[in-house]
Design a protein around this motif. Sequence first.
Motif: not given
Length: 312
Positions: A168-170, A175-176, A183-185, A221-223
């Motif tokens: 959901n939005v939360s 994730l951001h 971190a890893v998503v 993000h630079p991930a």
Amino acid sequence: MKTLLVYLAMGIARLIAWMPLSVAHALGTGFGYLNWRLNNRRTKISRTNIQLCYPQLSDNDRESLVKQSMIESGKTVFEAGMTWFCPLEKVDHLITRVTGMEHLQKALDDDKGIILILPHHGTWEILNHFLRHHLYMYAMYKPAKIKVLDRWIYRSRSRVKVGLIPANVSGVKTLHRVLREKAVVAVLPDQEPGPKSGVFAPFFGEQAWTGKLVNNLASTHPAALLSMYARRSDNGGYEVIIKPAPETIRDKDPVIAATAMNASIEECINECPAMYQWNYARFKTRPEGKEKLYRFKRKHRKAQKAQARIAT
């Protein structure tokens, strides 16, 4: 009644989990072949998708791919118990080869976070078992409507070090936040998003309603961007494939970004087309003026059965 069916399915899955993988795959082969012979709705969806995505194939070759894809889907069903219930060490031994480990290692060494693009291709659950040895990842999770099923899925995925975030939005905000912390998503990029969460972008030459989440994360993000999948090997185990995803996924134009992401998914699929989840209604949302797909009428049954007989 649904709860009882879930408990029954759990019992069967636990039983199959203790069988040799070759037996589970044999059962899955029979299950998939039966579905193809019955020409059920999932088979029809697969046939429609494959006709759209591989128009260059002959009728015989396309129907052969439909048949094999249903068999591979059957294997996915019957190997689920193994990935959910088997001792972790037993599952680890089934991962017999890793291709592209240098890409994951570089991303870990750079320490900028990682966005994993994990399409519904091959045995995606096996990736959790592989990745747990190298990192802790976060993934969005939509709770199942049946509570006992939801608990079952949650426990099975939690044991392999996956941080489950609500879809959901939360959850997007979470994730951001974790990406700011390097971190890893993981994102499953090949399912249709909501009405306001996607753009039309080509997928095998067809306009597909494609999610903007990966672009939203990657442009902020630079991930590192990596595509991954796991496929069944001829030796009875699994091979994990890791690829760098296109940097164009970070483009400010969401259509350009979605096109690049879909191209990276296509590259994975083309390496073993039968193992993709073709029975998902990927083109359900259509551009304005395009005819709706997946409307299977009884009057076409004879023609569909004739198509199914081609590869018999």
